[in-house]
Motif scaffolding. Structure first.
Motif, PDB file in Angstrom:
ATOM      1  N   VAL A  71      -8.360  -2.228  -1.954  1.00 21.28           N
ATOM      2  CA  VAL A  71      -8.048  -3.414  -1.165  1.00 21.28           C
ATOM      3  C   VAL A  71      -9.175  -4.439  -1.181  1.00 21.28           C
ATOM      4  O   VAL A  71      -8.931  -5.654  -1.200  1.00 21.28           O
ATOM      5  N   ALA A  72     -10.435  -3.989  -1.173  1.00 21.22           N
ATOM      6  CA  ALA A  72     -11.553  -4.940  -1.146  1.00 21.22           C
ATOM      7  C   ALA A  72     -11.568  -5.795  -2.410  1.00 21.22           C
ATOM      8  O   ALA A  72     -11.705  -7.025  -2.345  1.00 21.22           O
ATOM      9  N   THR A  73     -11.420  -5.157  -3.571  1.00 19.67           N
ATOM     10  CA  THR A  73     -11.405  -5.897  -4.832  1.00 19.67           C
ATOM     11  C   THR A  73     -10.180  -6.804  -4.915  1.00 19.67           C
ATOM     12  O   THR A  73     -10.266  -7.949  -5.395  1.00 19.67           O
ATOM     13  N   ALA A  74      -9.034  -6.310  -4.441  1.00 20.82           N
ATOM     14  CA  ALA A  74      -7.814  -7.126  -4.462  1.00 20.82           C
ATOM     15  C   ALA A  74      -7.976  -8.376  -3.611  1.00 20.82           C
ATOM     16  O   ALA A  74      -7.582  -9.477  -4.010  1.00 20.82           O
ATOM     17  N   GLY A 171     -12.537   3.063   3.340  1.00 23.71           N
ATOM     18  CA  GLY A 171     -12.109   1.984   4.217  1.00 23.71           C
ATOM     19  C   GLY A 171     -13.308   1.297   4.853  1.00 23.71           C
ATOM     20  O   GLY A 171     -14.424   1.349   4.327  1.00 23.71           O
ATOM     21  N   TRP A 172     -13.071   0.619   5.976  1.00 19.90           N
ATOM     22  CA  TRP A 172     -14.111  -0.078   6.739  1.00 19.90           C
ATOM     23  C   TRP A 172     -14.635  -1.325   6.028  1.00 19.90           C
ATOM     24  O   TRP A 172     -15.644  -1.886   6.431  1.00 19.90           O
ATOM     25  N   GLU A 173     -13.956  -1.762   4.949  1.00 21.04           N
ATOM     26  CA  GLU A 173     -14.416  -2.980   4.273  1.00 21.04           C
ATOM     27  C   GLU A 173     -14.319  -4.189   5.204  1.00 21.04           C
ATOM     28  O   GLU A 173     -15.134  -5.125   5.091  1.00 21.04           O
ATOM     29  N   ASP A 174     -13.365  -4.176   6.144  1.00 15.32           N
ATOM     30  CA  ASP A 174     -13.250  -5.272   7.118  1.00 15.32           C
ATOM     31  C   ASP A 174     -14.456  -5.280   8.051  1.00 15.32           C
ATOM     32  O   ASP A 174     -15.053  -6.336   8.298  1.00 15.32           O
ATOM     33  N   HIS A 175     -14.791  -4.103   8.572  1.00 14.37           N
ATOM     34  CA  HIS A 175     -15.946  -3.979   9.465  1.00 14.37           C
ATOM     35  C   HIS A 175     -17.199  -4.516   8.789  1.00 14.37           C
ATOM     36  O   HIS A 175     -17.950  -5.319   9.343  1.00 14.37           O
ATOM     37  N   MET A 205       0.095   6.815  10.575  1.00 16.93           N
ATOM     38  CA  MET A 205      -0.333   6.379  11.896  1.00 16.93           C
ATOM     39  C   MET A 205      -1.850   6.166  11.951  1.00 16.93           C
ATOM     40  O   MET A 205      -2.362   5.362  12.682  1.00 16.93           O
ATOM     41  N   SER A 206      -2.579   6.924  11.182  1.00 18.15           N
ATOM     42  CA  SER A 206      -4.026   6.746  11.160  1.00 18.15           C
ATOM     43  C   SER A 206      -4.572   7.288   9.851  1.00 18.15           C
ATOM     44  O   SER A 206      -4.012   8.206   9.255  1.00 18.15           O
ATOM     45  N   ARG A 207      -5.653   6.711   9.418  1.00 19.56           N
ATOM     46  CA  ARG A 207      -6.325   7.199   8.210  1.00 19.56           C
ATOM     47  C   ARG A 207      -7.069   8.490   8.542  1.00 19.56           C
ATOM     48  O   ARG A 207      -7.759   8.579   9.550  1.00 19.56           O
ATOM     49  N   SER A 208      -6.901   9.496   7.693  1.00 22.77           N
ATOM     50  CA  SER A 208      -7.578  10.764   7.937  1.00 22.77           C
ATOM     51  C   SER A 208      -9.048  10.634   7.554  1.00 22.77           C
ATOM     52  O   SER A 208      -9.394  10.443   6.392  1.00 22.77           O
ATOM     53  N   MET A 209      -9.912  10.736   8.557  1.00 24.98           N
ATOM     54  CA  MET A 209     -11.356  10.622   8.328  1.00 24.98           C
ATOM     55  C   MET A 209     -12.033  11.906   8.767  1.00 24.98           C
ATOM     56  O   MET A 209     -11.910  12.321   9.923  1.00 24.98           O
ATOM     57  N   THR A 210     -12.744  12.544   7.853  1.00 25.56           N
ATOM     58  CA  THR A 210     -13.522  13.731   8.202  1.00 25.56           C
ATOM     59  C   THR A 210     -14.881  13.297   8.719  1.00 25.56           C
ATOM     60  O   THR A 210     -15.261  12.116   8.641  1.00 25.56           O
TER      61      THR A 210
END
Length: 318
Positions: A71-74, A171-175, A205-210
């Motif tokens: 998504v960031a590159t797009a 993820g977290w590219e927005d942050h 519903m949510s991204r799975s983050m370990t």
């Protein structure tokens, strides 16, 4: 002579073609019409999405195709080809209210220091209701992001900071991007009304983050913004200490509740044991009574009444 659009709406789309019409429809009805829509097909592999995008036609909309890069590159690709002064990223499965662009652009044009404009948000789809995000506050955003991806910002600021970082692989590219704009000294404003709608789906519903993902992502944020984090290290530690205190308080409450439940369980066990003892005593008394001569005579009398048709059931056991 045509004028360049003021806003470029950037929509990365990876295998989400079935939602695209809803997203674009919410843009086309905007009260502010100086915009373009760029849909970036990020190497979709789903047949339905490929077919939808094959000859996709919507007003003010063009399709950009690329291999799958995330998504960031797009977003960076779309923004680079956009003509707008202002940028609105929008995921292909989300929507905006019809006055969002007008209100956000008015704010940005009225304050040169304003760098991020967003709003309150609401869920739709498989889950509905207000998205309870806290209002933006610095330095709280260093620890927890409270700005969703669909905030408006200036393309010139995107160019200055070098776009979205692509090294946040979970993820977290927005942050990370919001922190880049904040480092420029840009102000942030949240419009106090719901103008953004975040689709909830049963399968996402949510991204799975370990724990490892969180550690990596926070570490990468620090590496990307070392000065910002270093200058505010005291506030970050204060937030961590507050979190730790809150956790300990919740643990104490949980322990106290467990203790109360254990006491209640003991009381119930005692009541159960007493009930069982009373039952056994009553059962013994009944057994002794039924062995008595009186009870034997009673049974004989009942049997005789039944044979004579004077009684159908034993009045005690009926």
């Amino acid at each position: 002579m045509s004028h360049a659009p003021q806003v470029s709406v950037i929509i990365p789309c990876y295998n989400q073609g079935r939602y695209l019409d809803d997203a674009i429809a919410s843009i086309l009805v905007q009260t502010y019409q100086s915009f373009e829509i760029l849909v970036i097909d990020d190497g979709s592999t789903e047949p339905e999405t490929i077919e939808i995008l094959q000859d996709y036609q919507q007003p003010k909309t063009r399709i950009i195709r690329t291999e799958n890069q995330g998504v960031a590159t797009a977003r960076n690709l779309g923004i680079a080809q956009g003509q707008g002064t202002y940028i609105l990223p929008l995921d292909a499965d989300d929507k905006i209210a019809d006055s969002y662009l007008e209100k956000a652009v008015t704010l940005l044009e009225g304050n040169e220091q304003l760098g991020i404009v967003y709003c309150e948000a609401e869920y739709f789809g498989d889950r509905q209701g207000i998205w309870p995000l806290p209002e933006y506050k610095f330095p709280d955003i260093l620890v927890d992001n409270m700005i969703f991806c669909s905030g408006l910002f200036r393309k010139s600021d995107w160019e200055t900071v070098g776009g979205y970082n692509t090294n946040l692989i979970y993820g977290w590219e927005d942050h990370d991007f919001w922190l880049s704009l904040i480092e420029l000294g840009r102000e942030v404003y949240r419009i106090p009304e719901v103008l953004f709608f975040y689709r909830q789906k049963a399968d996402s519903m949510s991204r799975s983050m370990t724990a490892e993902h969180y550690i990596y992502s926070y570490t990468q944020l620090f590496y990307n913004h070392p000065q910002l984090y270093s200058q505010n290290i005291q506030a970050i530690f204060a937030a961590l200490v507050t979190l730790k205190v809150d956790i300990f308080a919740q643990l104490e409450q949980a322990r106290e509740r467990i203790k109360q439940l254990e006491i209640h369980e003991q009381e119930l066990q005692q009541e159960l044991q007493k009930t069982q003892l009373d039952y056994r005593e009553a059962d013994s008394k009944i057994a002794a009574m039924e062995k008595s001569k009186f009870w034997q005579m009673r049974r004989a009398w009942i049997k005789m009444q039944k044979l004579l048709g004077l009684l159908e059931k034993d009045p005690i056991y009926s």
